[in-house]
Design an enzyme around this catalytic site. Structure first.
Site, PDB file in Angstrom:
ATOM      1  N   ASP A  91      -4.746   2.225  18.667  1.00  0.00           N
ATOM      2  CA  ASP A  91      -5.788   2.258  19.708  1.00  0.00           C
ATOM      3  C   ASP A  91      -5.135   2.413  21.087  1.00  0.00           C
ATOM      4  O   ASP A  91      -5.623   3.155  21.940  1.00  0.00           O
ATOM      5  CB  ASP A  91      -6.611   0.967  19.645  1.00  0.00           C
ATOM      6  CG  ASP A  91      -7.063   0.666  18.228  1.00  0.00           C
ATOM      7  OD1 ASP A  91      -7.833   1.463  17.683  1.00  0.00           O
ATOM      8  OD2 ASP A  91      -6.613  -0.344  17.651  1.00  0.00           O
ATOM      9  N   ASN A 132     -10.495  -9.159   0.788  1.00  0.00           N
ATOM     10  CA  ASN A 132      -9.257  -9.104   1.574  1.00  0.00           C
ATOM     11  C   ASN A 132      -8.647 -10.476   1.812  1.00  0.00           C
ATOM     12  O   ASN A 132      -7.422 -10.610   1.851  1.00  0.00           O
ATOM     13  CB  ASN A 132      -9.495  -8.344   2.871  1.00  0.00           C
ATOM     14  CG  ASN A 132      -9.431  -6.854   2.614  1.00  0.00           C
ATOM     15  OD1 ASN A 132      -8.417  -6.348   2.147  1.00  0.00           O
ATOM     16  ND2 ASN A 132     -10.533  -6.157   2.849  1.00  0.00           N
ATOM     17  N   ARG A 186      -4.012   5.921  21.475  1.00  0.00           N
ATOM     18  CA  ARG A 186      -5.180   6.783  21.693  1.00  0.00           C
ATOM     19  C   ARG A 186      -5.625   6.704  23.155  1.00  0.00           C
ATOM     20  O   ARG A 186      -5.924   7.726  23.783  1.00  0.00           O
ATOM     21  CB  ARG A 186      -6.336   6.332  20.792  1.00  0.00           C
ATOM     22  CG  ARG A 186      -6.156   6.695  19.328  1.00  0.00           C
ATOM     23  CD  ARG A 186      -7.138   5.916  18.450  1.00  0.00           C
ATOM     24  NE  ARG A 186      -7.089   6.357  17.064  1.00  0.00           N
ATOM     25  CZ  ARG A 186      -7.584   5.674  16.046  1.00  0.00           C
ATOM     26  NH1 ARG A 186      -8.176   4.500  16.250  1.00  0.00           N
ATOM     27  NH2 ARG A 186      -7.500   6.149  14.815  1.00  0.00           N
ATOM     28  N   GLY A 242       0.852  -1.198   0.000  1.00  0.00           N
ATOM     29  CA  GLY A 242       0.000   0.000   0.000  1.00  0.00           C
ATOM     30  C   GLY A 242       0.878   1.235   0.000  1.00  0.00           C
ATOM     31  O   GLY A 242       0.523   2.274   0.558  1.00  0.00           O
ATOM     32  N   GLY A 258      -3.595  -3.325   7.266  1.00  0.00           N
ATOM     33  CA  GLY A 258      -4.792  -3.210   6.416  1.00  0.00           C
ATOM     34  C   GLY A 258      -5.982  -3.903   7.055  1.00  0.00           C
ATOM     35  O   GLY A 258      -5.868  -5.021   7.561  1.00  0.00           O
ATOM     36  N   ASN A 259      -7.118  -3.245   7.023  1.00  0.00           N
ATOM     37  CA  ASN A 259      -8.313  -3.777   7.703  1.00  0.00           C
ATOM     38  C   ASN A 259      -9.107  -4.762   6.861  1.00  0.00           C
ATOM     39  O   ASN A 259      -9.099  -4.637   5.645  1.00  0.00           O
ATOM     40  CB  ASN A 259      -9.218  -2.608   8.104  1.00  0.00           C
ATOM     41  CG  ASN A 259      -8.717  -1.980   9.382  1.00  0.00           C
ATOM     42  OD1 ASN A 259      -8.345  -2.697  10.313  1.00  0.00           O
ATOM     43  ND2 ASN A 259      -8.704  -0.654   9.429  1.00  0.00           N
ATOM     44  N   HIS A 301      -9.331  -4.970  16.270  1.00  0.00           N
ATOM     45  CA  HIS A 301      -9.184  -3.559  15.892  1.00  0.00           C
ATOM     46  C   HIS A 301     -10.468  -3.145  15.163  1.00  0.00           C
ATOM     47  O   HIS A 301     -10.522  -3.031  13.944  1.00  0.00           O
ATOM     48  CB  HIS A 301      -7.966  -3.344  14.988  1.00  0.00           C
ATOM     49  CG  HIS A 301      -7.942  -1.967  14.394  1.00  0.00           C
ATOM     50  ND1 HIS A 301      -7.695  -0.848  15.141  1.00  0.00           N
ATOM     51  CD2 HIS A 301      -8.180  -1.531  13.137  1.00  0.00           C
ATOM     52  CE1 HIS A 301      -7.770   0.219  14.362  1.00  0.00           C
ATOM     53  NE2 HIS A 301      -8.065  -0.167  13.142  1.00  0.00           N
TER      54      HIS A 301
HETATM   55  P1  NAI Z   1      -5.054   4.315   1.181  1.00  0.00           P
HETATM   56  O1  NAI Z   1      -6.293   3.982   0.435  1.00  0.00           O
HETATM   57  O2  NAI Z   1      -4.557   5.706   1.192  1.00  0.00           O
HETATM   58  O3  NAI Z   1      -3.862   3.399   0.653  1.00  0.00           O
HETATM   59  C1  NAI Z   1      -3.990   2.022   0.489  1.00  0.00           C
HETATM   60  C2  NAI Z   1      -3.074   1.622  -0.640  1.00  0.00           C
HETATM   61  O4  NAI Z   1      -3.077   0.191  -0.696  1.00  0.00           O
HETATM   62  C3  NAI Z   1      -3.504   2.139  -2.007  1.00  0.00           C
HETATM   63  O5  NAI Z   1      -2.417   2.787  -2.647  1.00  0.00           O
HETATM   64  C4  NAI Z   1      -3.912   0.852  -2.735  1.00  0.00           C
HETATM   65  O6  NAI Z   1      -3.685   0.922  -4.129  1.00  0.00           O
HETATM   66  C5  NAI Z   1      -3.016  -0.159  -2.052  1.00  0.00           C
HETATM   67  N1  NAI Z   1      -3.420  -1.543  -2.244  1.00  0.00           N
HETATM   68  C6  NAI Z   1      -4.669  -2.059  -2.373  1.00  0.00           C
HETATM   69  N2  NAI Z   1      -4.603  -3.382  -2.595  1.00  0.00           N
HETATM   70  C7  NAI Z   1      -3.303  -3.714  -2.586  1.00  0.00           C
HETATM   71  C8  NAI Z   1      -2.603  -4.928  -2.777  1.00  0.00           C
HETATM   72  N3  NAI Z   1      -3.258  -6.071  -3.022  1.00  0.00           N
HETATM   73  N4  NAI Z   1      -1.252  -4.921  -2.719  1.00  0.00           N
HETATM   74  C9  NAI Z   1      -0.589  -3.777  -2.491  1.00  0.00           C
HETATM   75  N5  NAI Z   1      -1.192  -2.590  -2.320  1.00  0.00           N
HETATM   76  C10 NAI Z   1      -2.533  -2.560  -2.363  1.00  0.00           C
HETATM   77  O7  NAI Z   1      -5.283   3.769   2.665  1.00  0.00           O
HETATM   78  P2  NAI Z   1      -4.500   4.114   4.010  1.00  0.00           P
HETATM   79  O8  NAI Z   1      -5.154   5.271   4.647  1.00  0.00           O
HETATM   80  O9  NAI Z   1      -3.045   4.168   3.749  1.00  0.00           O
HETATM   81  O10 NAI Z   1      -4.892   2.843   4.895  1.00  0.00           O
HETATM   82  C11 NAI Z   1      -4.453   1.556   4.540  1.00  0.00           C
HETATM   83  C12 NAI Z   1      -5.154   0.503   5.370  1.00  0.00           C
HETATM   84  O11 NAI Z   1      -4.839   0.629   6.747  1.00  0.00           O
HETATM   85  C13 NAI Z   1      -6.684   0.538   5.312  1.00  0.00           C
HETATM   86  O12 NAI Z   1      -7.151  -0.797   5.220  1.00  0.00           O
HETATM   87  C14 NAI Z   1      -7.068   1.118   6.646  1.00  0.00           C
HETATM   88  O13 NAI Z   1      -8.364   0.718   7.032  1.00  0.00           O
HETATM   89  C15 NAI Z   1      -6.011   0.503   7.525  1.00  0.00           C
HETATM   90  N6  NAI Z   1      -5.805   1.148   8.821  1.00  0.00           N
HETATM   91  C16 NAI Z   1      -5.552   0.328   9.904  1.00  0.00           C
HETATM   92  C17 NAI Z   1      -5.294   0.855  11.140  1.00  0.00           C
HETATM   93  C18 NAI Z   1      -5.032  -0.037  12.311  1.00  0.00           C
HETATM   94  O14 NAI Z   1      -4.897   0.493  13.415  1.00  0.00           O
HETATM   95  N7  NAI Z   1      -4.944  -1.350  12.173  1.00  0.00           N
HETATM   96  C19 NAI Z   1      -5.269   2.300  11.347  1.00  0.00           C
HETATM   97  C20 NAI Z   1      -5.502   3.081  10.167  1.00  0.00           C
HETATM   98  C21 NAI Z   1      -5.761   2.496   8.944  1.00  0.00           C
END
Ligand code: NAI
Length: 332
Positions: free
Chosen positions: A159, A105, A162, A11, A130-131, A187
């Protein structure tokens, strides 16, 4: 200086990675004298964006960064890895059912688990962000049978941070005067932020969080819901999900895996449950209090659990069991 280690961020064209890559590349995670090869994986349509991130990393002129490898190919991305931070996942689109999201996912994390199994070092440390992070982590681990289950963890450190910060703000002390908060479970909004064992340093003296806060109603009510709903509150305000704070939490999590948790302190992370700790069912990635030493985590066991906590710990476990069982239907 030692030999470079190979670190993958998936990502990598996304918004979390934009903060995270800089933290890693400047030595905040693996140490100020650890050279790095940074591997950036994203999907094919994002390659032009990834190229921009690649150029910016070069332009930072960071001494530890020996090579940056942007790619959309798993066989390139997962090769010889020392650490893998799996941030990329399928986001929830409007009108998408929870089940469909999980299915998409499972496909990603099954494939990336298999790639870890095939190409990465057996010692690789894998952090899933990733969620739905816990279940994605479980699927990746199950798809990489040659890598120890203990090498996989998922992020609940955001979390945790936070919760720590909410208590610190309430008491009026710096965040690092608060330690040993616990995030139990998933999460998701069923997570249980628990401060029954947390300690707060007030005027040089360490006391329990309940004693420091002096407001049991808040700790059992608004505090918990604020932490549980914080991700949604940030999205509402920013129209984007938490990114800077997520990158900071990922850095905290991976740094603790690499160098160990501070003496006399535990942190929260999602790890495999073997069914023996706190009566949580086995075969779940569940967030527990852990200490880490020599790159090995151990659940802090034997903390007293009251009825209030028990119910909340079981509710989030139940959600994870359901999520796992649905995901396993899709894995075949
Ligand atoms: P974003 O949408 O800005 O970036 C995600 C990136 O992953 C995109 O560039 C997308 O093209 C890429 N991607 C999608 N499928 C892929 C694959 N199969 N292989 C490689 N790359 C792939 O999202 P952001 O804000 O960076 O968040 C990423 C993830 O983290 C989300 O699922 C979000 O829900 C999760 N998250 C988890 C947290 C936690 O505490 N566990 C906290 C904040 C976000």
């Amino acid at each position: 200086m030692s030999d470079p280690i190979r670190v993958l961020v998936t990502g990598a064209a996304g918004q979390i990675a934009y903060s995270l890559l800089y933290n890693i590349a400047k030595g905040d995670v693996f140490g100020k004298d650890q050279p790095l090869v940074l591997v950036l994986l994203d999907i094919t349509p994002m390659l032009p964006v990834l190229d921009g991130v690649f150029m910016e990393l070069q332009d930072c002129a960071l001494p530890l960064l020996r090579e940056v490898i942007p790619t959309d190919k798993e066989e390139v991305a997962f090769k010889d890895l020392d650490a893998a931070i799996l941030v990329g996942s399928m986001p929830r689109k409007e009108g998408m059912e929870r089940k469909d999201l999980l299915k998409a996912n499972v496909k990603i994390f099954k494939s990336q688990g298999a790639a870890l199994d095939k190409y990465a070092k057996k010692t690789v440390k894998v952090l899933v962000v990733g969620n739905p992070a816990n279940t994605n982590c479980l699927i990746a681990s199950k798809s990489a049978p040659s890598i120890p289950k203990e090498n996989f963890s998922c992020l609940t450190r955001l979390d945790h941070n936070r919760a720590r910060s909410q208590v610190a703000i309430r008491v009026g002390v710096p965040a690092d005067n608060v330690k040993d908060v616990i995030i139990w479970g998933n999460h998701s909004s069923t997570q249980y932020p628990d401060v029954h064992h947390a300690k707060v340093k007030v005027q040089g003296k360490e006391i329990g969080a309940y004693e420091a806060v002096k407001d049991d109603g808040w700790l059992k009510g608004d505090f918990i819901s604020t932490v549980q709903q914080r991700g949604a509150a940030v999205i509402k305000a920013r129209k984007l999900s938490s990114a800077m704070s997520a990158a900071k939490a990922i850095s905290d999590h991976m740094r603790d895996i690499w160098f160990g948790t501070p003496e006399g302190e535990f942190i929260s992370m999602g790890v495999i449950s073997d069914g023996n700790a706190y009566g949580i069912p086995s075969d779940l990635i569940y967030s527990f209090p852990v200490v880490i030493k020599n790159k090995t985590w151990n659940i802090v066991d034997g903390l007293a659990i009251n009825d209030f906590s028990r119910g909340k710990m079981d509710a989030t476990a139940k959600e994870l069991v359901e999520e796992r069982d649905t995901a396993l239907e899709f894995i075949a």
